[in-house]
Design a protein around this motif. Structure first.
Motif, PDB file in Angstrom:
ATOM      1  N   ALA A 191       2.744  -4.844   3.226  1.00 28.02           N
ATOM      2  CA  ALA A 191       3.629  -3.685   3.861  1.00 28.02           C
ATOM      3  C   ALA A 191       3.116  -2.284   3.279  1.00 28.02           C
ATOM      4  O   ALA A 191       2.346  -2.378   2.299  1.00 28.02           O
ATOM      5  N   VAL A 192       3.162  -1.404   4.117  1.00 26.66           N
ATOM      6  CA  VAL A 192       2.913  -0.166   3.804  1.00 26.66           C
ATOM      7  C   VAL A 192       4.016   0.651   3.119  1.00 26.66           C
ATOM      8  O   VAL A 192       5.250   0.483   4.055  1.00 26.66           O
ATOM      9  N   LEU A 193       4.107   1.371   2.166  1.00 27.43           N
ATOM     10  CA  LEU A 193       5.276   2.296   1.891  1.00 27.43           C
ATOM     11  C   LEU A 193       4.802   3.695   2.177  1.00 27.43           C
ATOM     12  O   LEU A 193       4.183   4.318   1.251  1.00 27.43           O
ATOM     13  N   LEU A 253       0.708  -1.050  -0.066  1.00 25.00           N
ATOM     14  CA  LEU A 253      -0.083   0.050   0.080  1.00 25.00           C
ATOM     15  C   LEU A 253       0.973   1.188   0.025  1.00 25.00           C
ATOM     16  O   LEU A 253       1.640   1.274   0.855  1.00 25.00           O
ATOM     17  N   LEU A 254       0.633   2.115  -0.975  1.00 23.23           N
ATOM     18  CA  LEU A 254       1.561   3.233  -0.955  1.00 23.23           C
ATOM     19  C   LEU A 254       0.736   4.513  -0.554  1.00 23.23           C
ATOM     20  O   LEU A 254      -0.256   4.782  -0.783  1.00 23.23           O
ATOM     21  N   LEU A 284      -5.064   5.023   5.898  1.00 29.85           N
ATOM     22  CA  LEU A 284      -4.519   3.968   5.595  1.00 29.85           C
ATOM     23  C   LEU A 284      -4.215   2.957   6.318  1.00 29.85           C
ATOM     24  O   LEU A 284      -4.535   1.694   6.170  1.00 29.85           O
ATOM     25  N   PHE A 285      -3.782   3.256   7.640  1.00 31.98           N
ATOM     26  CA  PHE A 285      -3.430   2.329   8.657  1.00 31.98           C
ATOM     27  C   PHE A 285      -4.625   1.861   9.592  1.00 31.98           C
ATOM     28  O   PHE A 285      -4.833   2.144  10.869  1.00 31.98           O
ATOM     29  N   GLN A 286      -5.677   1.193   8.825  1.00 33.51           N
ATOM     30  CA  GLN A 286      -6.860   0.708   9.569  1.00 33.51           C
ATOM     31  C   GLN A 286      -6.751  -0.772   9.171  1.00 33.51           C
ATOM     32  O   GLN A 286      -6.283  -1.153   8.071  1.00 33.51           O
ATOM     33  N   PRO A 287      -7.281  -1.712   9.972  1.00 40.72           N
ATOM     34  CA  PRO A 287      -7.364  -3.011   9.757  1.00 40.72           C
ATOM     35  C   PRO A 287      -8.037  -3.505   8.326  1.00 40.72           C
ATOM     36  O   PRO A 287      -7.475  -4.312   7.878  1.00 40.72           O
ATOM     37  N   MET A 290       3.817  -5.772 -10.164  1.00 38.69           N
ATOM     38  CA  MET A 290       3.801  -5.668  -8.766  1.00 38.69           C
ATOM     39  C   MET A 290       2.402  -5.387  -8.427  1.00 38.69           C
ATOM     40  O   MET A 290       1.596  -4.555  -9.127  1.00 38.69           O
ATOM     41  N   ASP A 291       1.991  -5.772  -7.176  1.00 43.47           N
ATOM     42  CA  ASP A 291       0.887  -5.500  -6.623  1.00 43.47           C
ATOM     43  C   ASP A 291       0.858  -4.180  -5.664  1.00 43.47           C
ATOM     44  O   ASP A 291       1.141  -4.250  -4.373  1.00 43.47           O
ATOM     45  N   ILE A 292       0.880  -2.931  -6.084  1.00 44.98           N
ATOM     46  CA  ILE A 292       1.270  -1.788  -5.263  1.00 44.98           C
ATOM     47  C   ILE A 292      -0.024  -0.645  -5.471  1.00 44.98           C
ATOM     48  O   ILE A 292      -0.554  -0.593  -6.780  1.00 44.98           O
ATOM     49  N   SER A 293      -0.660  -0.268  -4.698  1.00 50.03           N
ATOM     50  CA  SER A 293      -1.660   0.477  -4.839  1.00 50.03           C
ATOM     51  C   SER A 293      -1.367   1.950  -5.201  1.00 50.03           C
ATOM     52  O   SER A 293      -0.109   2.255  -5.343  1.00 50.03           O
ATOM     53  N   ASP A 294      -2.303   2.832  -5.703  1.00 47.67           N
ATOM     54  CA  ASP A 294      -2.060   4.219  -6.124  1.00 47.67           C
ATOM     55  C   ASP A 294      -1.901   4.918  -4.771  1.00 47.67           C
ATOM     56  O   ASP A 294      -2.276   4.138  -3.744  1.00 47.67           O
ATOM     57  N   PRO A 295      -1.559   5.932  -4.591  1.00 48.60           N
ATOM     58  CA  PRO A 295      -1.196   6.939  -3.439  1.00 48.60           C
ATOM     59  C   PRO A 295      -2.700   6.878  -2.690  1.00 48.60           C
ATOM     60  O   PRO A 295      -3.491   7.270  -3.149  1.00 48.60           O
ATOM     61  N   LEU A 296      -2.589   6.291  -1.617  1.00 48.56           N
ATOM     62  CA  LEU A 296      -3.725   6.340  -0.597  1.00 48.56           C
ATOM     63  C   LEU A 296      -3.680   7.420   0.336  1.00 48.56           C
ATOM     64  O   LEU A 296      -2.652   7.740   0.994  1.00 48.56           O
ATOM     65  N   PRO A 297      -4.707   8.063   0.898  1.00 48.56           N
ATOM     66  CA  PRO A 297      -4.620   9.085   2.025  1.00 48.56           C
ATOM     67  C   PRO A 297      -4.122   8.328   3.512  1.00 48.56           C
ATOM     68  O   PRO A 297      -4.759   7.286   3.942  1.00 48.56           O
ATOM     69  N   ALA A 298      -2.934   9.073   3.722  1.00 51.72           N
ATOM     70  CA  ALA A 298      -2.196   8.316   4.643  1.00 51.72           C
ATOM     71  C   ALA A 298      -2.747   8.294   6.155  1.00 51.72           C
ATOM     72  O   ALA A 298      -2.741   7.325   7.083  1.00 51.72           O
TER      73      ALA A 298
END
Ligand SMILES: NC(=O)c1ccc[n+]([C@@H]2O[C@H](COP(=O)([O-])OP(=O)(O)OC[C@H]3O[C@@H](n4cnc5c(N)ncnc54)[C@H](O)[C@@H]3O)[C@@H](O)[C@H]2O)c1
Ligand SMILES: N[C@H](C(=O)O)[C@H](O)COP(=O)(O)O
Length: 332
Positions: free
Chosen positions: A262-264, A206-207, A251-254, A240-248
């Motif tokens: 991983a979160v980048l 997750l980016l 983002l840190f929710q279960p 690669m399985d990477i998201s678009d940029p997500l609101p930070a």
């Protein structure tokens, strides 16, 4: 396995490095460790903390003994007062890292694990001695020593892994540092090491966006639109399985983390406070992309706790365990 010994650097001598290293014999570790540091400093700290541990000079050919700490003696350069930084001991702190680095390079140690150093006092020493170097942290120091162009700082704990696009950088410089090339390089190292060092076949990353609400469609910053999203799309095209940029902030929710490996995060204090809130004292800092294995604690020198008996050594224990798991994964 030829080299079953992990090197543990004891870090800033005025801080809690010695205190937490003295707990190692009690931790029922999965492998043999040797602590690099001043043996008298460790003995004095053990006496002060009333630790019932035998401290002996490291001999590679001796058998490990119960309740015994093996120490590769490296002498302090100047007096060390607990809790008081002395720049004259900075060359000692760096020598611990250099000796561990040389040992892993030579195959004498299977990996290195680092107790905390104080970045400020090392830089005080450099400026006081008119040296030009700058010490950003272990991560950057070891990258430079091993001629590794790009490494990745990743912390793991509290059920999550958080890797960083930028590491020890003033906030003012962060936006300019985030380029398509940096995102590609960091994401590729993260993806590769999650596969090879952590056995995750298809890592999901997750980016995090840089700006509030991931730029709010370009109205709160354009880095997401012009740099992050196109680079993520390119990486996805490469498989690669990477998201678009997500609101930070959300983002840190279960509901998102449970499905991710991983979160980048874009920068140090975007990602690490979340992880440290969830796991401080039990997390581990892992440098990805190095040609050897290096892990570290998730905390700093805690100068006011040194010699008090209040320092928690759980993160050092975890750092040793994770380094050892990585050694085993590398062998298989
Ligand atoms: N791996 C490393 O080398 C590393 C990691 C983080 C910070 N640092 C360095 O450490 C120095 C001090 O940093 P800081 O004050 O921001 O962070 P810190 O982690 O030293 O201290 C933050 C707070 O946590 C407490 N704490 C830290 N470790 C603890 C432990 N093991 N057990 C119980 N309580 C603990 C401290 O007493 C303090 O209240 C800085 O120079 C920083 O760069 C080094
Ligand atoms: N960024 C790390 C943390 O907050 O835990 C810490 O400063 C250590 O970094 P190095 O491993 O690069 O020294």
């Amino acid at each position: 396995m030829k080299n079953k010994i992990l090197a543990i650097t004891s870090g800033e001598p005025a801080g809690i490095g010695a205190d937490i290293c003295l707990d190692l014999p009690q931790h029922n570790l999965p492998c043999r460790v040797v602590v690099l540091g001043d043996i008298e400093l460790l003995r004095n700290r053990a006496q002060m903390l009333q630790k019932n541990v035998k401290i002996r000079e490291f001999d590679r050919f001796s058998q490990p003994e119960h309740n015994t700490l093996d120490v590769l003696h490296i002498p302090l350069r100047d007096v060390c007062e607990i809790g008081k930084l002395n720049p004259n001991n900075s060359p000692y702190v760096l020598e611990l890292l250099d000796k561990a680095f040389d040992g892993v390079q030579a195959g004498e140690f299977a990996a290195m694990v680092t107790a905390p150093v104080h970045k400020g006092v090392i830089n005080d020493y450099f400026s006081g001695s008119l040296k030009r170097e700058f010490f950003s942290g272990h991560t950057e120091y070891l990258a430079e020593k091993s001629n590794t162009k790009q490494v990745v700082m990743m912390l793991a704990g509290g059920g999550m892994r958080v890797a960083l696009l930028t590491t020890h950088l003033p906030l003012r410089d962060v936006a300019d540092a985030i380029t398509p090339q940096l995102i590609e390089d960091v994401a590729q190292i993260l993806h590769h090491d999650l596969q090879t060092k952590f056995g995750i076949r298809s890592p999901k990353i997750l980016l995090a966006g840089l700006n509030p609400h991931a730029g709010e469609g370009g109205h709160l910053g354009r880095e997401e639109l012009t740099i992050m999203q196109p680079t993520a799309a390119k990486l996805r095209e490469q498989g690669m399985d990477i998201s678009d940029p997500l609101p930070a902030d959300t983002l840190f929710q279960p509901f998102l983390l449970n499905d991710a490996d991983a979160v980048l995060a874009a920068y140090h204090d975007q990602g690490l406070p979340v992880l440290k809130y969830a796991s401080f004292g039990g997390g581990v800092n892992i440098t990805l992309g190095l040609p050897f294995i290096r892990t570290s604690v998730d905390h700093g020198t805690a100068l006011t706790l040194a010699g008090s008996g209040k320092a928690d050594s759980g993160s050092l224990k975890t750092a040793v365990e994770v380094a050892w798991q990585m050694v085993l994964a590398q062998q298989s």
